[in-house]
Design an enzyme around this catalytic site. Structure first.
Site, mmCIF file in Angstrom:
data_model
loop_
_atom_site.group_PDB
_atom_site.id
_atom_site.type_symbol
_atom_site.label_atom_id
_atom_site.label_comp_id
_atom_site.label_asym_id
_atom_site.label_seq_id
_atom_site.Cartn_x
_atom_site.Cartn_y
_atom_site.Cartn_z
ATOM 1 N N CYS A 1 0.854 -1.186 0.000
ATOM 2 C CA CYS A 1 0.000 0.000 0.000
ATOM 3 C C CYS A 1 0.887 1.232 0.000
ATOM 4 C CB CYS A 1 -0.877 -0.017 1.257
ATOM 5 S SG CYS A 1 -1.977 1.392 1.397
ATOM 6 N N HIS B 1 -9.071 -4.102 -1.445
ATOM 7 C CA HIS B 1 -8.094 -3.300 -0.692
ATOM 8 C C HIS B 1 -8.462 -1.819 -0.756
ATOM 9 C CE1 HIS B 1 -3.782 -2.216 0.412
ATOM 10 N NE2 HIS B 1 -4.239 -1.077 -0.078
ATOM 11 N N GLU B 2 -8.799 -1.341 -1.966
ATOM 12 C CA GLU B 2 -9.096 0.095 -2.116
ATOM 13 C C GLU B 2 -10.423 0.459 -1.455
ATOM 14 O OE1 GLU B 2 -6.738 1.908 -2.879
ATOM 15 O OE2 GLU B 2 -5.472 0.376 -3.770
ATOM 16 N N HIS C 1 -10.055 1.201 2.142
ATOM 17 C CA HIS C 1 -9.584 2.561 2.466
ATOM 18 C C HIS C 1 -10.768 3.507 2.685
ATOM 19 C CE1 HIS C 1 -5.227 2.469 2.091
ATOM 20 N NE2 HIS C 1 -5.275 1.851 0.930
HETATM 21 NI NI NI Z 1 -3.658 0.925 -0.035
#
Ligand code: NI
Length: 172
Positions: free
Chosen positions: A99, A141-142, A145
């Site tokens: 990341c 993953h995004e 966030h």
């Molecule tokens: Ni990330």
């Protein structure tokens, strides 16, 4: 314009992002900057708006430089996902993640192997997607966030699943 990336343990990375309501030129200009920031990063395959301090539900994923897309994937390289909603998760698989907000480490994280999701484009038009493997991992993953989660929060054990990067990249 390349934007500054917030780095762990910056507490702002834990903030939940809000849905985009206005699909205007200012949004599209921000998307351009966000994409430039992703491409400026080492091996950047995705970025989320909160990583640059804008707490709106906007992510870009582009794994085309890293992996060949599987045949039949409805994802075609670069995806701009605004207000993404994952609607189906299938299978579970462990994989290594990095990341831009955690530049010195990678970690083993369990994710769904394939997902279905919807998201708007930069004009507010909704689209449906299905993808799998590394690309599905990048999307999950995004989207994390946007909910204030880093891959660090998904590790089963920091002792066995967290790895210092072998090549230290000096940032800034
Ligand atoms: Ni990330």
């Amino acid at each position: 314009m390349s934007l500054e990336i917030l780095k762990y343990p910056d507490q702002r990375l834990k903030q939940e992002s809000q849905p985009v309501v206005l699909f205007d030129d200012a949004l599209r200009a921000f998307v351009d900057d966000l994409e430039e920031t992703m491409r400026a990063g080492p091996g950047g395959v995705g970025i989320a708006a909160p990583q640059v301090g804008r707490f709106e539900r906007i992510v870009i994923v582009d794994i085309s430089a890293m992996r060949k897309l599987p045949a039949g994937s409805s994802c075609s390289g670069r995806m701009l996902l605004i207000n993404p909603e994952i609607t189906e998760w299938d299978g579970m698989v462990m994989g290594r993640e990095g990341c831009m907000s955690v530049p010195d480490y990678t970690g083993n994280v369990i994710r769904a192997e394939s997902i279905h999701f919807t998201a708007c484009d930069e004009f507010g038009q909704s689209h449906a997607y299905a993808c799998e493997g590394f690309e599905a991992r990048a999307v999950q993953h995004e989207v994390d966030h946007l909910d204030g989660l880093l891959f660090l929060d998904r590790l089963v054990s920091r002792r066995t699943d967290l790895f210092r990067r072998k090549v230290y990249r000096k940032k800034d």
